[in-house]
Design a protein around this motif. Structure first.
Motif, PDB file in Angstrom:
ATOM      1  N   LEU A  98      67.718  47.456  79.153  1.00  0.00           N
ATOM      2  CA  LEU A  98      66.885  46.828  79.539  1.00  0.00           C
ATOM      3  C   LEU A  98      66.059  47.494  80.065  1.00  0.00           C
ATOM      4  O   LEU A  98      66.220  49.102  80.432  1.00  0.00           O
ATOM      5  N   PHE A  99      64.344  47.954  79.880  1.00  0.00           N
ATOM      6  CA  PHE A  99      63.746  48.868  80.514  1.00  0.00           C
ATOM      7  C   PHE A  99      63.781  49.058  82.017  1.00  0.00           C
ATOM      8  O   PHE A  99      63.140  48.085  82.861  1.00  0.00           O
ATOM      9  N   PRO A 100      64.377  49.916  82.412  1.00  0.00           N
ATOM     10  CA  PRO A 100      64.771  49.831  84.168  1.00  0.00           C
ATOM     11  C   PRO A 100      62.851  49.580  85.021  1.00  0.00           C
ATOM     12  O   PRO A 100      63.032  50.210  85.677  1.00  0.00           O
TER      13      PRO A 100
ATOM     14  N   MET B  89      60.313  48.489  84.022  1.00  0.00           N
ATOM     15  CA  MET B  89      59.577  46.445  83.659  1.00  0.00           C
ATOM     16  C   MET B  89      60.166  45.943  84.384  1.00  0.00           C
ATOM     17  O   MET B  89      61.259  46.277  85.100  1.00  0.00           O
ATOM     18  N   THR B  90      59.737  44.612  85.388  1.00  0.00           N
ATOM     19  CA  THR B  90      59.950  43.978  86.017  1.00  0.00           C
ATOM     20  C   THR B  90      60.844  43.123  84.251  1.00  0.00           C
ATOM     21  O   THR B  90      59.958  43.162  83.409  1.00  0.00           O
ATOM     22  N   VAL B  91      61.215  42.068  84.997  1.00  0.00           N
ATOM     23  CA  VAL B  91      62.436  41.147  84.194  1.00  0.00           C
ATOM     24  C   VAL B  91      61.291  40.068  83.367  1.00  0.00           C
ATOM     25  O   VAL B  91      61.242  39.821  82.249  1.00  0.00           O
ATOM     26  N   LYS B  92      59.667  39.978  83.765  1.00  0.00           N
ATOM     27  CA  LYS B  92      58.848  38.785  83.069  1.00  0.00           C
ATOM     28  C   LYS B  92      58.989  40.497  82.131  1.00  0.00           C
ATOM     29  O   LYS B  92      58.169  40.180  80.350  1.00  0.00           O
ATOM     30  N   GLU B  93      58.401  41.940  82.659  1.00  0.00           N
ATOM     31  CA  GLU B  93      57.479  42.416  82.037  1.00  0.00           C
ATOM     32  C   GLU B  93      58.853  43.037  80.547  1.00  0.00           C
ATOM     33  O   GLU B  93      57.968  43.175  78.975  1.00  0.00           O
ATOM     34  N   ASN B  94      59.975  43.063  80.476  1.00  0.00           N
ATOM     35  CA  ASN B  94      60.455  42.932  79.657  1.00  0.00           C
ATOM     36  C   ASN B  94      60.996  42.153  78.765  1.00  0.00           C
ATOM     37  O   ASN B  94      60.392  43.013  77.214  1.00  0.00           O
ATOM     38  N   ILE B  95      60.417  40.796  78.616  1.00  0.00           N
ATOM     39  CA  ILE B  95      60.042  39.865  77.822  1.00  0.00           C
ATOM     40  C   ILE B  95      58.489  39.581  77.080  1.00  0.00           C
ATOM     41  O   ILE B  95      58.608  40.018  75.750  1.00  0.00           O
ATOM     42  N   VAL B  96      57.771  40.033  77.707  1.00  0.00           N
ATOM     43  CA  VAL B  96      56.338  40.190  77.345  1.00  0.00           C
ATOM     44  C   VAL B  96      56.075  41.120  76.437  1.00  0.00           C
ATOM     45  O   VAL B  96      55.488  41.242  76.058  1.00  0.00           O
ATOM     46  N   LYS B  97      56.319  41.870  77.075  1.00  0.00           N
ATOM     47  CA  LYS B  97      56.240  43.431  76.354  1.00  0.00           C
ATOM     48  C   LYS B  97      57.218  43.808  74.800  1.00  0.00           C
ATOM     49  O   LYS B  97      56.142  43.871  74.072  1.00  0.00           O
ATOM     50  N   THR B  98      58.444  42.923  74.842  1.00  0.00           N
ATOM     51  CA  THR B  98      58.914  42.879  73.601  1.00  0.00           C
ATOM     52  C   THR B  98      57.760  41.765  72.739  1.00  0.00           C
ATOM     53  O   THR B  98      58.099  41.883  71.349  1.00  0.00           O
ATOM     54  N   LEU B  99      57.406  40.768  73.219  1.00  0.00           N
ATOM     55  CA  LEU B  99      56.905  39.819  72.383  1.00  0.00           C
ATOM     56  C   LEU B  99      55.485  39.492  71.861  1.00  0.00           C
ATOM     57  O   LEU B  99      55.370  39.791  70.399  1.00  0.00           O
ATOM     58  N   LYS B 100      55.013  41.079  72.370  1.00  0.00           N
ATOM     59  CA  LYS B 100      53.639  41.718  72.011  1.00  0.00           C
ATOM     60  C   LYS B 100      53.913  42.627  70.810  1.00  0.00           C
ATOM     61  O   LYS B 100      53.218  42.989  70.347  1.00  0.00           O
ATOM     62  N   LEU B 101      55.193  43.366  71.157  1.00  0.00           N
ATOM     63  CA  LEU B 101      55.057  44.368  70.369  1.00  0.00           C
ATOM     64  C   LEU B 101      55.161  43.973  69.109  1.00  0.00           C
ATOM     65  O   LEU B 101      55.784  44.446  67.824  1.00  0.00           O
ATOM     66  N   VAL B 102      56.718  43.418  69.115  1.00  0.00           N
ATOM     67  CA  VAL B 102      57.275  42.935  68.019  1.00  0.00           C
ATOM     68  C   VAL B 102      56.769  41.524  67.364  1.00  0.00           C
ATOM     69  O   VAL B 102      56.279  41.319  65.374  1.00  0.00           O
ATOM     70  N   LYS B 103      56.617  40.643  68.158  1.00  0.00           N
ATOM     71  CA  LYS B 103      55.966  39.273  67.043  1.00  0.00           C
ATOM     72  C   LYS B 103      54.361  39.244  67.448  1.00  0.00           C
ATOM     73  O   LYS B 103      54.024  38.595  67.005  1.00  0.00           O
TER      74      LYS B 103
ATOM     75  N   SER C  36      71.561  42.046  89.620  1.00  0.00           N
ATOM     76  CA  SER C  36      73.308  41.803  88.971  1.00  0.00           C
ATOM     77  C   SER C  36      73.071  42.205  87.995  1.00  0.00           C
ATOM     78  O   SER C  36      72.497  41.649  87.230  1.00  0.00           O
ATOM     79  N   GLY C  37      75.045  42.944  88.007  1.00  0.00           N
ATOM     80  CA  GLY C  37      75.379  43.067  86.547  1.00  0.00           C
ATOM     81  C   GLY C  37      74.800  40.962  85.001  1.00  0.00           C
ATOM     82  O   GLY C  37      74.334  41.663  84.563  1.00  0.00           O
ATOM     83  N   GLY C  38      75.314  39.892  86.032  1.00  0.00           N
ATOM     84  CA  GLY C  38      75.511  39.080  85.360  1.00  0.00           C
ATOM     85  C   GLY C  38      74.057  39.098  85.292  1.00  0.00           C
ATOM     86  O   GLY C  38      73.444  38.087  84.329  1.00  0.00           O
ATOM     87  N   GLN C  39      73.112  38.544  86.535  1.00  0.00           N
ATOM     88  CA  GLN C  39      71.193  38.117  86.286  1.00  0.00           C
ATOM     89  C   GLN C  39      70.907  39.624  85.274  1.00  0.00           C
ATOM     90  O   GLN C  39      69.809  39.340  84.056  1.00  0.00           O
ATOM     91  N   LYS C  40      71.477  40.929  84.493  1.00  0.00           N
ATOM     92  CA  LYS C  40      70.560  41.631  83.622  1.00  0.00           C
ATOM     93  C   LYS C  40      70.862  40.905  82.901  1.00  0.00           C
ATOM     94  O   LYS C  40      70.399  41.164  81.442  1.00  0.00           O
ATOM     95  N   GLN C  41      72.772  41.003  82.560  1.00  0.00           N
ATOM     96  CA  GLN C  41      72.794  40.346  81.311  1.00  0.00           C
ATOM     97  C   GLN C  41      72.072  38.857  80.812  1.00  0.00           C
ATOM     98  O   GLN C  41      71.817  38.610  79.649  1.00  0.00           O
ATOM     99  N   ARG C  42      71.707  37.758  81.483  1.00  0.00           N
ATOM    100  CA  ARG C  42      71.167  36.790  81.322  1.00  0.00           C
ATOM    101  C   ARG C  42      69.921  37.376  80.626  1.00  0.00           C
ATOM    102  O   ARG C  42      69.096  36.578  80.150  1.00  0.00           O
ATOM    103  N   VAL C  43      68.780  37.914  81.691  1.00  0.00           N
ATOM    104  CA  VAL C  43      67.544  38.307  81.119  1.00  0.00           C
ATOM    105  C   VAL C  43      67.337  38.913  79.598  1.00  0.00           C
ATOM    106  O   VAL C  43      66.561  38.418  79.443  1.00  0.00           O
TER     107      VAL C  43
END
Length: 239
Positions: free
Chosen positions: A87-89, A91-105, A137-144
């Motif tokens: 994960l990008f440290p 960025m927030t959880v949501k930003e990690n996903i939104v940024k990836t979607l904007k860059l890749v898709k 937590s580690g589990g939450q990071k992996q779920r993100v």
């Protein structure tokens, strides 16, 4: 969905994978198991083009991964979840996903936010959307990390030891999400794992590697209850 033919991979004249042949059908969950150093993670990295290989061919949806006309499209159809989250440290959880979607898709901000909400709800972490990775937590990071991979709507998901970096009490939450994907989504999954109870329960097919080669391929029931190879029996008895 995936077909590997006569694959060979070496590092510094040391053979890591040799004469690897198998296929994964649409919607199947296939697990790769075997001793440490048997080439499981390297095989995943070859399939998603993070490693070059020396010989053989990999087909994704009947198209050769080495064919430059199809390569980028094929890679967009696959997602990978790593053992260390990636994960990008900053960025927030949501930003990690939104940024990836904007860059890749190349998604719009609105569509990316909607997709982030959808996948975070699926993994049970929408309430953490404003948190940073170091607050999880580690589990939450992996779920993100799983949510981020899902957001790209892949046909194939690869998991490289998704629970190996987690404390034992956090393993179940990640495995439960993977089970949920199998039950609710028609995603083809290829999983490297040392969680044998989980592998036995979730896998349609199990591939056992040792010493750079495939020892045996079979249904979960066949591999765990009546393996043909003496070496496989030894491996399963020692874990």
């Amino acid at each position: 969905m995936i077909e590997v033919k006569n694959l060979k991979k070496s590092f510094n004249n040391s053979t890591v994978l040799e004469n690897i042949n198998f296929y994964v059908n649409k919607g199947e969950t296939v697990s790769l198991i075997g001793p440490s150093g048997s080439g499981k993670s390297t095989l995943l990295r070859c399939i998603i083009d993070l490693e070059n290989f020396d010989e053989g061919e990999i087909y994704i949806k009947n198209k050769n991964l080495k064919d430059k006309n199809f390569k980028n499209d094929l890679l967009l159809k696959m997602g990978m979840v790593f053992q260390n989250f990636n994960l990008f440290p900053h960025m927030t959880v949501k930003e990690n996903i939104v940024k990836t979607l904007k860059l890749v898709k190349k998604m719009s901000e609105i569509d990316a936010n909607n997709k982030a909400k959808e996948v975070l709800e699926l993994v049970g972490l929408y309430e953490k959307r404003g948190s940073f990775p170091n607050e999880l937590s580690g589990g939450q990071k992996q779920r993100v990390a799983i949510a981020r991979a899902l957001a790209l709507e892949p046909d194939i998901l690869l998991f490289d030891e998704p629970t190996s970096a987690l404390d034992p009490e956090l393993v179940k939450e990640v495995l439960d999400i993977i089970k949920k994907l199998k039950q609710e989504k028609n995603i083809t999954m290829l999983i490297v794992s040392h969680e044998m109870k989980f592998v036995k329960e979730i896998s349609d097919k199990v591939i056992v590697l040792d010493n750079s080669k495939i020892l045996e391929i079979g249904s979960s029931q066949k591999i765990f209850e009546n393996p043909s190879s003496t070496r496989v029996k030894e491996f399963l008895n020692n874990i």
